[in-house]
Write an enzyme that holds these catalytic residues in place. Structure first.
Site, short mmCIF file in Angstrom:
data_model
loop_
_atom_site.label_atom_id
_atom_site.label_comp_id
_atom_site.label_asym_id
_atom_site.label_seq_id
_atom_site.Cartn_x
_atom_site.Cartn_y
_atom_site.Cartn_z
N ARG B 111 0.84 -1.19 0.00
CA ARG B 111 0.00 0.00 0.00
C ARG B 111 0.89 1.25 0.00
O ARG B 111 1.95 1.25 0.64
CB ARG B 111 -0.86 -0.04 1.27
CG ARG B 111 -1.76 1.15 1.51
CD ARG B 111 -2.92 1.18 0.59
NE ARG B 111 -4.00 2.04 1.08
CZ ARG B 111 -4.98 2.49 0.31
NH1 ARG B 111 -5.03 2.18 -0.96
NH2 ARG B 111 -5.95 3.23 0.82
N THR B 386 -9.72 0.73 -9.02
CA THR B 386 -9.00 -0.48 -8.59
C THR B 386 -9.20 -1.63 -9.58
O THR B 386 -10.02 -1.56 -10.47
CB THR B 386 -9.44 -0.87 -7.16
OG1 THR B 386 -9.38 0.28 -6.34
CG2 THR B 386 -8.61 -1.94 -6.55
N ASP B 428 -7.76 8.51 0.60
CA ASP B 428 -8.31 7.50 1.50
C ASP B 428 -8.06 7.83 2.97
O ASP B 428 -8.54 7.12 3.86
CB ASP B 428 -7.73 6.12 1.16
CG ASP B 428 -8.43 5.51 -0.04
OD1 ASP B 428 -9.44 6.08 -0.49
OD2 ASP B 428 -7.97 4.46 -0.53
N SER B 447 -7.52 1.17 3.42
CA SER B 447 -7.96 0.74 2.09
C SER B 447 -9.21 -0.12 2.22
O SER B 447 -9.40 -0.80 3.23
CB SER B 447 -6.84 -0.09 1.45
OG SER B 447 -7.34 -0.83 0.36
N GLY B 469 -14.16 0.38 -4.24
CA GLY B 469 -14.12 1.26 -3.07
C GLY B 469 -14.91 0.70 -1.90
O GLY B 469 -14.76 -0.47 -1.53
#
Lengths: 191, 572
Positions: B111, B386, B428, B447, B469
């Site tokens: 991440r 994503t 985020d 996340s 999401g």
């Protein structure tokens, strides 16, 4: 083919000529009917499509302003209203609008345009992907108010635009790609 | 003579036309109706991904002797070229790996991290402009972890080199491919951002205008960047020539990243989170990836409900699950953070007893309306980003990989001459400086990702994951329930109509549904107090799940890929 039958050859040429002629006639934009400056707004908050319309107008050397959530007041000093049809839930969310509020905004804008005698050019630049229940509601309600429409062919596969434009006698210009709309835009606006 | 020359010219032109044509995936046929449930079949190995060229890259890697990790990284690289709007080397992600030889499950966390100059109030202080600063300015860019994560996975668990894994991506970026309607629509949706940050001349626009379906997209600068990376190693990205380009691009847009931030980036390997549902064990990454955590919460709550009696997507089913989601979102606001810095009560959140407490608050006759903990800033509900990759190899090794640059096309910022997009994962973080998920130096933002591997009786049964999401865990939960409780096949479970709801600030939010759920059901839900928000019939708002199911009795692998995006499977 028997090349000694001139009558048949002439008929064949005439036949294909007629087809080509009708095709060109359908695609040739009518004479200039719109004036500058023009206000571009989205009907449904597919804001990317509205931005494309602005870029196309700029490439056609037109004096254009974009107001994604424009109201009647924004029509001050404008001579054409460009409605870019297409609903986007994401766009509505970003603009802080729901479907009803957006429709109300467009109704008010269209009414004001009518009051000010400002003609409307409808555009649909999202293609087949920008069709759906909400977009179709917007098309059905607001396309009839347009004086002319420019759309991507791929968004008219079911003939919805053709049907409405035919019924309301609205000239319809179909293009394969967004960029192909620049030439018709040049021709339908007075310089 | 003239005739021979003419024939020669025609043959030459035909050969040229064929040889110059952009590559098309050579995968076996996909269904004519892209939404019709369709399970891809394999016997030895399977790859599922959100683009056919990427799935093909992974399959070719498996066939050439690579293992699941090699194939996952090859697929991931290829996605950077073929689906650049969803992931790439400017982003980050989480990889769950099942090692068949040892039956061990491990997680690689790559991440993005906040730059060292990040501060808790950095977004709140921007007032009304904070969305722009979180998503489109340089402050939105987290320190990318993607390359470091892929490299770590390859070195520790793979058998192939970085060059071998990146080869197909380079080819795709160089030769190009015709864009899909999905690509075109996303390109149009993000047009303003791309114009503003990448400029009219970017390869992510076609002559300054979004791509139409069928237009050929090429990215020679990305091909050149990847060539340099495989030739000189990933340090060129983190410490070499590419690093200053990243920092310059970020700072040109008022960002705060430094060369030291890039040089200091390291992926980490951690133990997976683990939970059970009706005899299955589920492994997923732990926070800051919270998709697995909240999925397990949802399944714990649903476990003792009579789901079969209610029926799939019945009013009772949708009502109860929506309420559960809303209570879970209240927890999400209250607790989620980077566990390296924040103590999260994971044991309590995952306890079956805690699920019972929530279940007891859910009434059958109406929506609760308030959901407890809304202490920090409301959960944002807007992302559709994503991408997910699943791989199983001939030895039974499995990879579930979810990766992202956050919003589609990330920030839209492209470091000069590199061809890759930078993420906006700083979005985020919470805007509330008191939140456990406030931006702070070197922290990873929470996340929603939740790549998972599901095991039955000690043997892997399913791998699954999705973008989307905040909709990730609710979508994964519905798919798993469709399989476990309603006996659906994998792709039937993926394509089934979805719904989603959440709470923000402790208050109830809309119940979003795909309108394939019939009107009488929606009417019944309205009477229970739900405000319905209709989405598209197959809306990528609800994600784009990919999965692989292992049917041991039939000795086959089933691949399921979501038609809400361009998902496909490739097995052999």
């Amino acid at each position: 083919m028997d090349m000694h039958r001139p009558a048949e050859i002439i008929l064949t040429i005439l036949f294909f000529g007629l087809i080509a002629g009708s095709y060109l006639a359908a695609q040739t934009p009518p004479p200039p009917v719109f004036e500058q400056p023009l206000l571009v707004t989205s009907a449904g908050q597919s804001s990317g499509d509205a931005q494309i319309a602005l870029q196309l107008a700029k490439r056609a050397a037109l004096a254009a302003t974009l107001s994604k959530t424009g109201t009647g007041k924004d029509l001050e000093n404008q001579k054409t209203l460009v409605l870019v049809l297409g609903a986007s839930m994401k766009g509505l969310g970003s603009a802080g609008l729901d479907t009803n509020k957006e429709k109300e905004r467009i109704r008010e804008l269209v009414a004001e345009a009518k009051k000010k005698n400002i003609p409307i050019l409808a555009m649909h630049l999202g293609g087949g992907q920008r069709r759906g229940e909400l977009t179709d509601e917007i098309i059905n309600e607001f396309l009839p108010a347009a004086k002319m429409a420019i759309i991507l062919k791929s968004g008219n596969q079911d003939g919805l635009f053709t049907k409405i434009c035919k019924a309301k006698d609205i000239p319809l210009i179909e293009v394969d790609k967004s960029l192909d709309a620049v030439e018709p835009l040049k021709k339908i606006f007075k310089r | 003579m003239k005739r021979a020359a003419a024939i020669g010219f025609v043959v030459w032109a035909a050969v040229l036309a064929v040889s110059c044509r952009p590559p098309k995936a050579r995968l076996p046929g996909t269904p004519q109706d892209r939404h019709a449930p369709f399970n891809y079949i394999g016997a030895k190995g399977m790859v599922v991904a959100a683009h056919p060229l990427a799935a093909e890259a992974g399959l070719d890697m498996l066939k050439s002797g690579g293992n699941a990790v090699d194939a996952a990284v090859a697929t991931a690289f290829a996605l950077n070229a073929a689906e650049p709007f969803a992931s790439g080397i400017g982003g980050g992600g989480f990889m769950v790996v099942y090692l068949a030889a040892t039956k061990k499950v491990t997680v690689i966390n790559f991440r993005e991290k906040a730059p060292a100059a990040a501060a808790p109030a950095m977004f709140r202080d921007k007032g009304e402009k904070q969305a722009e600063w979180r998503q489109e300015r340089g402050t939105a860019v987290g320190v990318p972890g993607m390359l470091a994560g892929w490299d770590y996975a390859l070195v520790k668990y793979g058998t192939k080199s970085l060059a071998e894994a990146a080869a197909r991506a380079i080819e795709i970026a160089e030769t190009g491919f015709p864009v899909s309607p999905t690509f075109s629509q996303i390109n149009k949706d993000e047009y303003e951002k791309l114009l503003k940050n990448a400029g009219e001349g970017t390869c992510y626009l076609n002559g300054g205008i979004p791509y139409e379906p069928g237009d050929v997209f090429k990215n020679p600068e990305l091909a050149a960047t990847l060539r340099r990376i495989v030739r000189e190693g990933i340090d060129i990205f983190y410490k070499g020539d590419i690093a200053p380009k990243i920092v310059a691009a970020v700072r040109a847009k008022d960002g705060i990243m430094s060369l030291q931030d890039l040089a200091a980036y390291r992926p980490v390997e951690v133990e997976p989170l683990q939970g059970t549902y009706k005899g299955y064990t589920i492994y997923a990454p732990p926070p800051p990836a919270t998709g697995g955590l909240h999925l397990l919460q949802l399944l714990n709550i649903a476990e003792s409900w009579p789901l079969k009696d209610w029926g799939q997507n019945s009013p009772a089913y949708i009502h109860h699950l929506s309420e559960a989601m809303r209570f879970i979102f209240a927890d999400k606001e209250h607790y989620d953070g980077d566990p390296d810095f924040v103590a999260m009560p994971l044991a309590r959140l995952l306890a079956k007893e805690y699920a019972t407490e929530i279940r007891d608050k859910i009434r059958a006759d109406k929506a609760a309306g308030t959901y407890g903990y809304g202490k920090f800033d409301p959960v944002q509900d807007k992302k559709e980003n994503t991408t997910h990759v699943g791989v199983i190899d001939k030895d039974g090794n499995i990879v579930a990989l979810t990766q992202s640059i956050n919003d589609f096309f990330g920030t839209g910022i492209v470091p000069e001459g590199t061809g890759f997009l930078l993420n906006d994962h700083m979005a985020d973080f919470s805007t509330d400086p008191d939140s456990p998920n406030a931006p702070r130096p070197n922290r990873r933002p929470v996340s929603n990702m939740g790549p998972l591997i599901m095991v039955k009786d000690g043997r892997p049964f399913l791998t699954l994951g999705s973008p989307g999401g905040t909709r990730i865990f609710p979508s994964l939960g519905q798919i798993l329930i469709n399989i476990v409780d309603f006996g659906m096949s994998l792709d039937e479970a993926i394509e089934a109509p979805r719904f989603f709801s959440y709470s923000a600030d402790g208050r109830v939010r809309d119940l979003s549904v795909e309108p394939r759920i019939p009107e009488p059901t929606l009417a019944a839900l309205r009477t229970l107090g739900h405000k319905i928000a209709l989405k598209e019939p197959y809306d990528k708002y609800f994600g784009g799940a990919q999965g692989i199911m292992i049917l041991r009795d039939k000795k086959i692998l089933l691949g399921g890929a979501d038609s809400r995006r361009d998902g496909v499977g490739a097995g052999y």
